[in-house]
Design an enzyme around this catalytic site. Sequence first.
Site, short mmCIF file in Angstrom:
data_model
loop_
_atom_site.label_atom_id
_atom_site.label_comp_id
_atom_site.label_asym_id
_atom_site.label_seq_id
_atom_site.Cartn_x
_atom_site.Cartn_y
_atom_site.Cartn_z
N GLY A 164 0.81 -1.22 0.00
CA GLY A 164 0.00 0.00 0.00
C GLY A 164 0.84 1.26 0.00
N ARG A 183 1.03 -5.80 -4.94
CA ARG A 183 1.10 -6.71 -3.79
C ARG A 183 1.53 -8.13 -4.18
NH1 ARG A 183 -0.93 -4.34 0.74
NH2 ARG A 183 -2.23 -2.48 0.47
N ASP A 206 5.38 -7.56 5.33
CA ASP A 206 5.29 -8.64 4.35
C ASP A 206 6.30 -8.43 3.21
OD1 ASP A 206 3.41 -10.20 5.59
OD2 ASP A 206 1.70 -9.32 4.55
N LYS A 224 8.39 0.80 5.29
CA LYS A 224 7.23 1.59 4.91
C LYS A 224 5.95 0.98 5.47
CE LYS A 224 4.65 0.12 2.40
NZ LYS A 224 3.55 -0.51 1.64
N THR A 225 5.10 1.75 6.06
CA THR A 225 3.70 1.42 6.31
C THR A 225 3.07 2.49 7.18
OG1 THR A 225 2.10 -0.08 7.39
CG2 THR A 225 4.34 -0.17 8.21
N ASP A 234 0.54 2.14 8.86
CA ASP A 234 -0.02 1.50 10.06
C ASP A 234 0.91 1.60 11.26
OD1 ASP A 234 -2.16 0.87 8.52
OD2 ASP A 234 -1.88 -1.29 8.57
#
Length: 552
Positions: free
Chosen positions: A82, A146, A177, A203-204, A206
């Site tokens: 994402g 993805r 992941d 990276k994320t 979240d």
Amino acid sequence: MSNISALQAARYGYQPKLPAVLKNDLDKIVVEFGKATESVADQAELKELFKNTYGKPEALVKEGKNPDVSKEIKVGVILSGGQAPGGHNVISGLYDGIKKANKKSTLYGFKGGPSGLIECDYVEFDDKFIDAYRNTGGFDIIGSGRTKIETPEQYTASANTAKKLGLDAIVIIGGDDSNTNAALLAEYFKANGVATRVIGCPKTIDGDLKNEMIETSFGFDTACKTYSELIGNIERDANSAKKYWHFIKLMGRSASHIALECELQTQANICLISEEVEAKKMTLRQITDDICKVVAKRAETAGNFGVILIPEGLVEFIPEMKVLIAELNDKMALKADEFNALTDFAAKKAWLKANLTAASFATFDTLPDAIAAQFLADRDPHGNVQVSRIDTEKLLALTVEKRLAEMKKEGTYKGKFSSYCHFFGYEGRCAFPSNFDADYCYALGYNAFVLIASGVTGYLSSVRNLTAPADKWIAGGVPLTMMMNMEQRHGSKKPVIRKALVELDGKPFKEYESHREQWAINTDYLYPGAIQYYGPTEVCDQPTKTLKLEHK
């Protein structure tokens, strides 16, 4: 007429700040190695799986002589998973490092995520290409995807691309992941004599890719500030109208870091934390009752309004819902054709009554039909419920409304209840990166080149000491296997980078917990406003409250 905004044009000219060590001439920067590392768990199994890359030492970038840094190299870069604000600056920093060392060196961008590597679909970057994306949000420079590199054919195709382009290294920009995939690719290349090295970047939005060496993942800062601006706007509106309760769902499926950070920035009346719900085994009824108590109390004091923050993945942490989802995933996978042949909701509900346990069907039967139907909607590629598509905020608004009606009959509630529901997700993933993320990402990319030039593989670019001014940041590298454990995934144990969840004994949660009752009943809202790019450091360059509290 120009097709870019004035802000975008101004941001092109922003020069990201770097750690002091990375400002040196590149031939005066070296990587110094520390002690050997081991994984966070399952050491024996992971050592066996990563025979060539397990246990590598920590890396620290320092001043020193590095005469080999200027040799011509070829590097590929991938955006995976994402979107997160700042990805373009990772690529910009990587590009600038490569070109500063040797103008003849090449950076390729693989299009559409890891599939670009598999299919050898790429672009070659030049100054004009990169300059059009500096300090901007999004992943549109090359796109993302993805795809997981996991089959023998995909590994072989990736190796063939690396050999065809003569790649010295591949940089994978992604979350847990994606960087697990980076670790596996580094091991495959090493085991099969492919000279290409693999480096990851964290990276994320979240915020669940972090540890002692990775203090935060990029994009979290910008996303939380973007959401907090919107929440603050809603708080101001709620306090003006004094007649609505706003239920706001925020991104964060596995971890509640975003919800918690936004709560600390805005001081909404209620913030649900999935990790606490799971630890306390709170049922939907208990959560509903807790919200209703606050609604009733505020009706007597502040008024019939308030703001509630809800993590995207909450429903999976409520015990009876977790069991229901697990049963649905299992039964609908085993009897997919039979279930998919059913056309209307009533028929599907009858099928579930015959196939689920009585307890799980009873849970399903309590759900409003519109929400229940979302549990039965299209599955993800692994056959699981797409939790992010369940309107948890609407579910809670409906259950609270129902319970308040009962309380009114009981005489324990005398207020008026009216709700609005919101989901803030995509609004934050491609925002203009904050100065913090612009600087952090550029440093991560520039530092990734230094790691490549040092000859390592299977490392994650690390920039630490992030609560200090940028020139005091510490650059280095973390072996990817250091962050891994074994988890059950799709029927078998797999090596994965462990997600960092909200720690209920950690300082950020404790800060919220210490003010929870006060913020619930009082109207102590904070209004962060829009992200600022130009002005005093205390306004423009501050990291998240989570980061500050964790390093207090």
